[in-house]
Design a protein around this motif. Structure first.
Motif, PDB file in Angstrom:
ATOM      1  N   SER A 104       0.848  -1.190   0.000  1.00 60.42           N
ATOM      2  CA  SER A 104       0.000   0.000   0.000  1.00 60.42           C
ATOM      3  C   SER A 104       0.885   1.243   0.000  1.00 60.42           C
ATOM      4  O   SER A 104       2.087   1.164   0.242  1.00 60.42           O
ATOM      5  CB  SER A 104      -0.905   0.015   1.231  1.00 60.42           C
ATOM      6  N   PHE A 105       0.243   2.386  -0.249  1.00 61.19           N
ATOM      7  CA  PHE A 105       0.916   3.679  -0.126  1.00 61.19           C
ATOM      8  C   PHE A 105       0.680   4.219   1.277  1.00 61.19           C
ATOM      9  O   PHE A 105      -0.293   3.833   1.938  1.00 61.19           O
ATOM     10  CB  PHE A 105       0.356   4.686  -1.138  1.00 61.19           C
ATOM     11  N   ASN A 106       1.505   5.138   1.710  1.00 63.66           N
ATOM     12  CA  ASN A 106       1.260   5.869   2.948  1.00 63.66           C
ATOM     13  C   ASN A 106      -0.086   6.579   2.812  1.00 63.66           C
ATOM     14  O   ASN A 106      -0.421   7.096   1.740  1.00 63.66           O
ATOM     15  CB  ASN A 106       2.402   6.868   3.167  1.00 63.66           C
ATOM     16  N   ILE A 107      -0.850   6.624   3.886  1.00 65.36           N
ATOM     17  CA  ILE A 107      -2.204   7.190   3.818  1.00 65.36           C
ATOM     18  C   ILE A 107      -2.201   8.665   3.410  1.00 65.36           C
ATOM     19  O   ILE A 107      -3.055   9.098   2.642  1.00 65.36           O
ATOM     20  CB  ILE A 107      -2.987   6.971   5.132  1.00 65.36           C
ATOM     21  N   ALA A 108      -1.231   9.432   3.884  1.00 62.70           N
ATOM     22  CA  ALA A 108      -1.193  10.847   3.502  1.00 62.70           C
ATOM     23  C   ALA A 108      -0.965  10.983   1.999  1.00 62.70           C
ATOM     24  O   ALA A 108      -1.574  11.837   1.338  1.00 62.70           O
ATOM     25  CB  ALA A 108      -0.122  11.587   4.304  1.00 62.70           C
ATOM     26  N   ASN A 109      -0.107  10.129   1.444  1.00 63.97           N
ATOM     27  CA  ASN A 109       0.109  10.146  -0.007  1.00 63.97           C
ATOM     28  C   ASN A 109      -1.150   9.692  -0.739  1.00 63.97           C
ATOM     29  O   ASN A 109      -1.517  10.262  -1.764  1.00 63.97           O
ATOM     30  CB  ASN A 109       1.288   9.246  -0.386  1.00 63.97           C
ATOM     31  N   SER A 110      -1.809   8.674  -0.220  1.00 59.34           N
ATOM     32  CA  SER A 110      -3.033   8.169  -0.842  1.00 59.34           C
ATOM     33  C   SER A 110      -4.105   9.253  -0.904  1.00 59.34           C
ATOM     34  O   SER A 110      -4.758   9.445  -1.938  1.00 59.34           O
ATOM     35  CB  SER A 110      -3.566   6.961  -0.075  1.00 59.34           C
ATOM     36  N   VAL A 111      -4.292   9.953   0.196  1.00 54.09           N
ATOM     37  CA  VAL A 111      -5.273  11.043   0.218  1.00 54.09           C
ATOM     38  C   VAL A 111      -4.894  12.100  -0.809  1.00 54.09           C
ATOM     39  O   VAL A 111      -5.746  12.587  -1.556  1.00 54.09           O
ATOM     40  CB  VAL A 111      -5.400  11.648   1.636  1.00 54.09           C
ATOM     41  N   ALA A 112      -3.606  12.433  -0.889  1.00 50.32           N
ATOM     42  CA  ALA A 112      -3.159  13.457  -1.842  1.00 50.32           C
ATOM     43  C   ALA A 112      -3.430  13.030  -3.289  1.00 50.32           C
ATOM     44  O   ALA A 112      -3.874  13.845  -4.105  1.00 50.32           O
ATOM     45  CB  ALA A 112      -1.680  13.759  -1.635  1.00 50.32           C
ATOM     46  N   PHE A 113      -3.161  11.756  -3.621  1.00 54.86           N
ATOM     47  CA  PHE A 113      -3.448  11.268  -4.978  1.00 54.86           C
ATOM     48  C   PHE A 113      -4.917  11.494  -5.329  1.00 54.86           C
ATOM     49  O   PHE A 113      -5.247  12.062  -6.369  1.00 54.86           O
ATOM     50  CB  PHE A 113      -3.195   9.756  -5.096  1.00 54.86           C
ATOM     51  N   VAL A 114      -5.789  10.997  -4.459  1.00 52.86           N
ATOM     52  CA  VAL A 114      -7.224  10.992  -4.769  1.00 52.86           C
ATOM     53  C   VAL A 114      -7.802  12.404  -4.732  1.00 52.86           C
ATOM     54  O   VAL A 114      -8.578  12.789  -5.616  1.00 52.86           O
ATOM     55  CB  VAL A 114      -7.988  10.033  -3.833  1.00 52.86           C
ATOM     56  N   VAL A 115      -7.434  13.192  -3.749  1.00 49.75           N
ATOM     57  CA  VAL A 115      -7.924  14.578  -3.684  1.00 49.75           C
ATOM     58  C   VAL A 115      -7.444  15.363  -4.904  1.00 49.75           C
ATOM     59  O   VAL A 115      -8.209  16.132  -5.500  1.00 49.75           O
ATOM     60  CB  VAL A 115      -7.483  15.260  -2.371  1.00 49.75           C
ATOM     61  N   GLY A 116      -6.190  15.153  -5.299  1.00 52.14           N
ATOM     62  CA  GLY A 116      -5.669  15.860  -6.475  1.00 52.14           C
ATOM     63  C   GLY A 116      -6.464  15.558  -7.728  1.00 52.14           C
ATOM     64  O   GLY A 116      -6.818  16.461  -8.492  1.00 52.14           O
ATOM     65  N   GLU A 117      -6.768  14.292  -7.943  1.00 55.01           N
ATOM     66  CA  GLU A 117      -7.559  13.903  -9.117  1.00 55.01           C
ATOM     67  C   GLU A 117      -8.989  14.433  -9.019  1.00 55.01           C
ATOM     68  O   GLU A 117      -9.536  14.946 -10.003  1.00 55.01           O
ATOM     69  CB  GLU A 117      -7.567  12.384  -9.287  1.00 55.01           C
TER      70      GLU A 117
END
Length: 151
Positions: free
Chosen positions: A129-142
């Protein structure tokens, strides 16, 4: 405005970073207890820096209390490394709910069963998995990119 939901966050630095991201993207943060830290934890504040005072944040004692705030359950998207549909294949809208589980195990089967929309972030098979902060950033950015295109 997007709604970012952290279910039982465990690591204060991650929550602080996500809080800072929410301030920067004008998103709301929803935190569901229990936490793995005290909300005034110095690591939380350090990661969120002085932005925490500007954060639109709501805490809930449990998932049921949070669910009472959702006007349209079809606009709730749960992130899971076990989902088949990518977040990149999803049509996001202003007001959507993006839900992330705790760092150690993600979202429980019980929470996943409450909603139909499960999304994953494509990644190499070399990581779990990715780090949760990075995961949130990916999805929020898109999501923010898509919402901006619709204006």
């Amino acid at each position: 405005m997007l709604n970012i939901v952290l279910v039982e966050p465990e690591i204060p630095n991650n929550t602080g970073n996500i809080g800072r991201l929410c301030v920067g993207t004008e998103s709301r943060l929803h935190l569901i207890h229990p936490f793995g830290f005290v909300i005034n934890d110095k690591n939380l504040k350090r990661s969120g820096l002085d932005y925490w005072v500007h954060l639109d944040v709501t805490e809930y004692q449990n998932v049921e209390e949070w669910m009472q705030q959702i006007p349209d359950k079809s606009r709730v998207f749960l992130m899971s490394s076990h989902a088949e549909k990518s977040y990149l294949e999803t049509d996001f809208q202003d007001g959507d709910w993006l839900v992330f589980g705790k760092e150690s195990v993600g979202l429980s089967k019980e929470v996943l069963a409450l909603f139909d929309n499960h999304l994953t972030i494509p990644m190499s098979k070399l990581i779990r998995s990715f780090n949760i902060a990075n995961s949130v950033a990916f999805v929020v950015g898109e999501a923010k990119r898509q919402i901006g295109l619709k204006k």
